[in-house]
Design an enzyme around this catalytic site. Structure first.
Site, PDB file in Angstrom:
ATOM      1  N   HIS A 134      74.286  -2.325 -24.621  1.00 50.14           N
ATOM      2  CA  HIS A 134      73.506  -3.540 -24.360  1.00 50.14           C
ATOM      3  C   HIS A 134      72.117  -3.445 -24.975  1.00 50.14           C
ATOM      4  O   HIS A 134      71.472  -2.400 -24.946  1.00 50.14           O
ATOM      5  CB  HIS A 134      73.418  -3.834 -22.859  1.00 50.14           C
ATOM      6  CG  HIS A 134      72.665  -2.821 -22.046  1.00 50.14           C
ATOM      7  ND1 HIS A 134      71.318  -2.927 -21.782  1.00 50.14           N
ATOM      8  CD2 HIS A 134      73.087  -1.697 -21.404  1.00 50.14           C
ATOM      9  CE1 HIS A 134      70.942  -1.911 -21.024  1.00 50.14           C
ATOM     10  NE2 HIS A 134      71.987  -1.149 -20.779  1.00 50.14           N
ATOM     11  N   GLU A 162      73.179  -6.900 -19.463  1.00 46.83           N
ATOM     12  CA  GLU A 162      73.716  -5.811 -18.645  1.00 46.83           C
ATOM     13  C   GLU A 162      72.776  -5.451 -17.510  1.00 46.83           C
ATOM     14  O   GLU A 162      73.228  -5.108 -16.412  1.00 46.83           O
ATOM     15  CB  GLU A 162      73.967  -4.581 -19.524  1.00 46.83           C
ATOM     16  CG  GLU A 162      74.741  -3.463 -18.842  1.00 46.83           C
ATOM     17  CD  GLU A 162      73.867  -2.501 -18.042  1.00 46.83           C
ATOM     18  OE1 GLU A 162      74.429  -1.717 -17.257  1.00 46.83           O
ATOM     19  OE2 GLU A 162      72.616  -2.530 -18.201  1.00 46.83           O
ATOM     20  N   HIS A 171      64.930   4.263 -16.264  1.00 45.01           N
ATOM     21  CA  HIS A 171      64.256   3.053 -15.791  1.00 45.01           C
ATOM     22  C   HIS A 171      62.778   3.318 -15.493  1.00 45.01           C
ATOM     23  O   HIS A 171      62.148   2.562 -14.741  1.00 45.01           O
ATOM     24  CB  HIS A 171      64.960   2.445 -14.581  1.00 45.01           C
ATOM     25  CG  HIS A 171      66.184   1.678 -14.943  1.00 45.01           C
ATOM     26  ND1 HIS A 171      66.759   0.723 -14.118  1.00 45.01           N
ATOM     27  CD2 HIS A 171      66.961   1.698 -16.059  1.00 45.01           C
ATOM     28  CE1 HIS A 171      67.826   0.212 -14.710  1.00 45.01           C
ATOM     29  NE2 HIS A 171      67.971   0.800 -15.885  1.00 45.01           N
TER      30      HIS A 171
END
Length: 374
Positions: free
Chosen positions: A72, A223, A324
């Site tokens: 993605h 995604e 993240h």
């Protein structure tokens, strides 16, 4: 065939270009254009869905059962929740990430006016004013705000700039490519996966390698919000390998080196046969690898299955530290991963029955069982 020669300079160049191109979920058009230009340069046929997910085809010696490889291009980001009385902006996250990693981030606000630069700050940002309260305030998206770099003395001034609720905020990647081979940046999830797929494709085109069956290379655009590969597959695809990040952290078996093959995530086990095929390919081609299970993780594979695709799915990853957040990977893992993708594309079809969506039991797979000594 001979060992594929992955062009590392090409891989890192494509990654750098992607990292410096904002593409939070919902604002991916320019990244899609960038990928389409590169696919065209490589000479691949491709097509787009209405919203911009891409599928490119490398023709195989046979058409079915087709395979797919997916990553993605969308990333984490934020969106304006409210324009505050002080002229600053309340935010909500795009995707699942902690405001702890948003604090101090430089970013671009895409609004009806020209793009605006700014910084995400905690509500209590000045130690000279709030003293120890800067360390004790809670961590949440309600505790941060976007300070835009424009003259604004209040809400009306900010609105006059063309800023409003729903505007998209793209977080600067700030990539660094180190002499040690480490790459440090935001948004390596999953732009490193996209760049790895491009490097594998470039190698196959350059070395005139032909997949065993038609192989579709998919690039999805949503995604991070759970949609992923829900609408980009074609019916001929029987198996899909997802390329994404592997979480390198205490309690995990992932590594920043080699390929991490995921055996399960929070949606359950990946396909038993396809996952073990990838492990065996890594062994046969002497590709460093390890297995892992992810508790708090989902990928393009989950969205495809939830959308009703009757396909085998697996997940292969590059190890990423601080996923993240401020992420770090090693370039060698990307090369190893590209090699595994090529090995998969060139591997024999072992379950020929998969060429048909429905058929009788003939050719159906077996799994080892304990016969209880009988």
């Amino acid at each position: 065939m001979s060992r594929p020669a992955i062009d590392l300079d090409y891989l890192t160049d494509r990654l750098a270009r992607l990292l410096n191109m904002p593409s939070p979920t919902g604002y991916t058009d320019e990244a899609v254009w960038e990928l389409c230009r590169e696919l065209g340069r490589l000479g691949l046929d491709y097509e787009l869905t209405r919203r911009g997910a891409i599928r490119a085809r490398l023709p195989g010696r046979e058409s079915k059962p087709a395979r797919a490889i997916v990553a993605h291009v969308d990333t984490l980001g934020a969106q304006v929740k409210a324009v505050k009385d002080n002229g600053r902006l309340e935010l909500v996250p795009i995707g699942h990430w902690s405001s702890r990693f948003a604090e101090g981030a430089r970013c671009t606000l895409f609004c009806e006016g020209q793009p605006l630069r700014g910084t995400i700050l905690p509500l209590k940002a000045s130690g000279h004013t709030f003293n120890e309260e800067v360390d004790t305030q809670p961590v949440s998206w309600r505790q941060v705000e976007l300070r835009i770099d424009a003259v604004t003395h209040g809400r009306d001034d900010t609105l006059a700039l063309g800023v409003d609720v729903g505007d998209i905020v793209a977080i600067d990647a700030q990539p660094e490519f180190m002499d040690t081979g480490f790459i440090v940046s935001r948004h390596l999830d999953d732009k490193a996966g996209v760049a790895t797929m491009l490097a594998a494709m470039e190698c196959m085109v350059r070395e005139e390698r032909t997949p065993t069956v038609d192989t579709w290379w998919l690039f999805t655009i949503a995604e991070e919000v759970g949609l992923g590969a829900s609408s980009v597959l074609i019916p001929d695809v029987a198996a899909m390998v997802t390329v994404d990040n592997g979480t390198t952290a205490p309690g995990q078996n992932s590594s920043e080196f080699g390929v991490t093959i995921a055996m399960a995530d929070q949606t359950g086990p990946f396909d038993w046969h396809l996952s073990r095929k990838l492990v065996q390919l890594a062994r046969d081609h002497e590709i460093p690898h390890q297995k892992d299970v992810f508790r708090y993780y989902r990928s393009d594979s989950a969205s495809a299955l939830e959308a009703g695709a009757d396909i085998r799915t697996a997940l292969v990853t590059f190890g990423i530290d601080a996923s993240h957040g401020y992420e770090r990977i090693h370039e060698s893992a990307l090369v190893d991963l590209a090699r595994l993708l090529i090995a998969y594309a060139e591997s024999d079809v072992e379950i020929e029955r998969d060429a048909r969506p429905l058929s009788g039991v003939k050719g159906f797979t077996h799994q080892p069982v304990d016969d209880g000594g009988q």
